[in-house]
Design an enzyme around this catalytic site. Structure first.
Site, PDB file in Angstrom:
ATOM      1  N   ILE A  63       0.882  -1.159   0.000  1.00  0.00           N
ATOM      2  CA  ILE A  63       0.000   0.000   0.000  1.00  0.00           C
ATOM      3  C   ILE A  63       0.923   1.213   0.000  1.00  0.00           C
ATOM      4  O   ILE A  63       1.843   1.309   0.812  1.00  0.00           O
ATOM      5  CB  ILE A  63      -0.947   0.010   1.217  1.00  0.00           C
ATOM      6  CG1 ILE A  63      -1.874   1.228   1.184  1.00  0.00           C
ATOM      7  CG2 ILE A  63      -0.210  -0.085   2.523  1.00  0.00           C
ATOM      8  CD1 ILE A  63      -2.958   1.214   2.266  1.00  0.00           C
ATOM      9  N   SER A  64       0.741   2.123  -0.947  1.00  0.00           N
ATOM     10  CA  SER A  64       1.672   3.224  -1.142  1.00  0.00           C
ATOM     11  C   SER A  64       1.679   4.184   0.037  1.00  0.00           C
ATOM     12  O   SER A  64       0.735   4.254   0.833  1.00  0.00           O
ATOM     13  CB  SER A  64       1.304   4.004  -2.417  1.00  0.00           C
ATOM     14  OG  SER A  64       1.514   3.220  -3.564  1.00  0.00           O
TER      15      SER A  64
END
Length: 214
Positions: A63-64
């Site tokens: 997840i960025s």
């Protein structure tokens, strides 16, 4: 899944950090306040969910960073009701940010495990994006043209099929580069044969994979 006053307080602190880093689009910041990021992470990471860091979400994907999600979303210059193609559903967090902003989202994920998991979380929010399991390089020609395309993984080149699925006047934001580092590109389609390209600095994403899906 619980969203406590403590979580909401941590979100407000994160939003303050995003402002300090130059995110000024209030619609993006409002979406970040509305969507609990800790819902998309394993419980062990709950306390760190609002730090500006990336986390593993399974299948070798992440997840960025919140800043990266906010930055990509901001430079797309979204207008409510636009049709958005997202390449890389991942955890579903970016998908929910787009839905919260009133976009019509079409999202493709090539990892079956993540496709299934993200659908469950997105359903929790009662958002109704169209989610697909497949190859992001192919886009979704059936639903084209799109107002905007957002690629959430690092591509070695700009896929021509995706550019073709943009409507004239539309934009695509895509990180382009090698495995270690990419430059954020914004492609604006001027006509069926011409587009403008802008570069917004270096970022780091997991690679955009092609060919077989599993």
């Amino acid at each position: 899944m619980q969203d406590t006053y403590k979580h909401k307080g941590m979100r407000k602190q994160l939003i303050d950090q995003l402002r300090q880093k130059g995110i000024t689009d209030e619609r993006v910041l409002t979406a970040f306040e509305a969507i609990p990021r800790h819902f998309f992470l394993d419980l062990v990471f709950e306390q760190q969910a609002y730090s500006n860091v990336a986390f593993q979400i399974g299948a070798g994907q992440t997840i960025s960073h919140p800043y990266t999600v906010a930055f990509q979303t901001s430079i797309l210059e979204l207008k409510r009701g636009e049709k958005i193609l997202e390449i890389g559903t991942g955890s579903g967090f970016q998908t929910c940010i787009l839905c919260s902003m009133g976009m019509k989202v079409f999202s493709i994920e090539r990892q079956k495990e993540l496709h299934i998991k993200a659908k469950g979380i997105i359903d929790h929010f009662r958002f109704t994006p169209k989610l697909f399991f497949g190859d992001g390089y192919e886009g979704k020609e059936t639903y084209a043209p799109f107002d905007k395309i957002l690629v959430t993984c690092g591509a070695p080149f700009i896929p021509e099929k995706l550019v073709k699925q943009l409507k004239v006047g539309g934009m695509m934001v895509i990180p382009v580069g090698d495995l270690d580092s990419q430059e954020m590109h914004r492609i604006t389609k001027i006509s069926d044969t011409e587009y403008k390209e802008e570069v917004f600095g270096n970022f780091s994403f997991v690679p955009m994979l092609e060919k077989t899906v599993r």
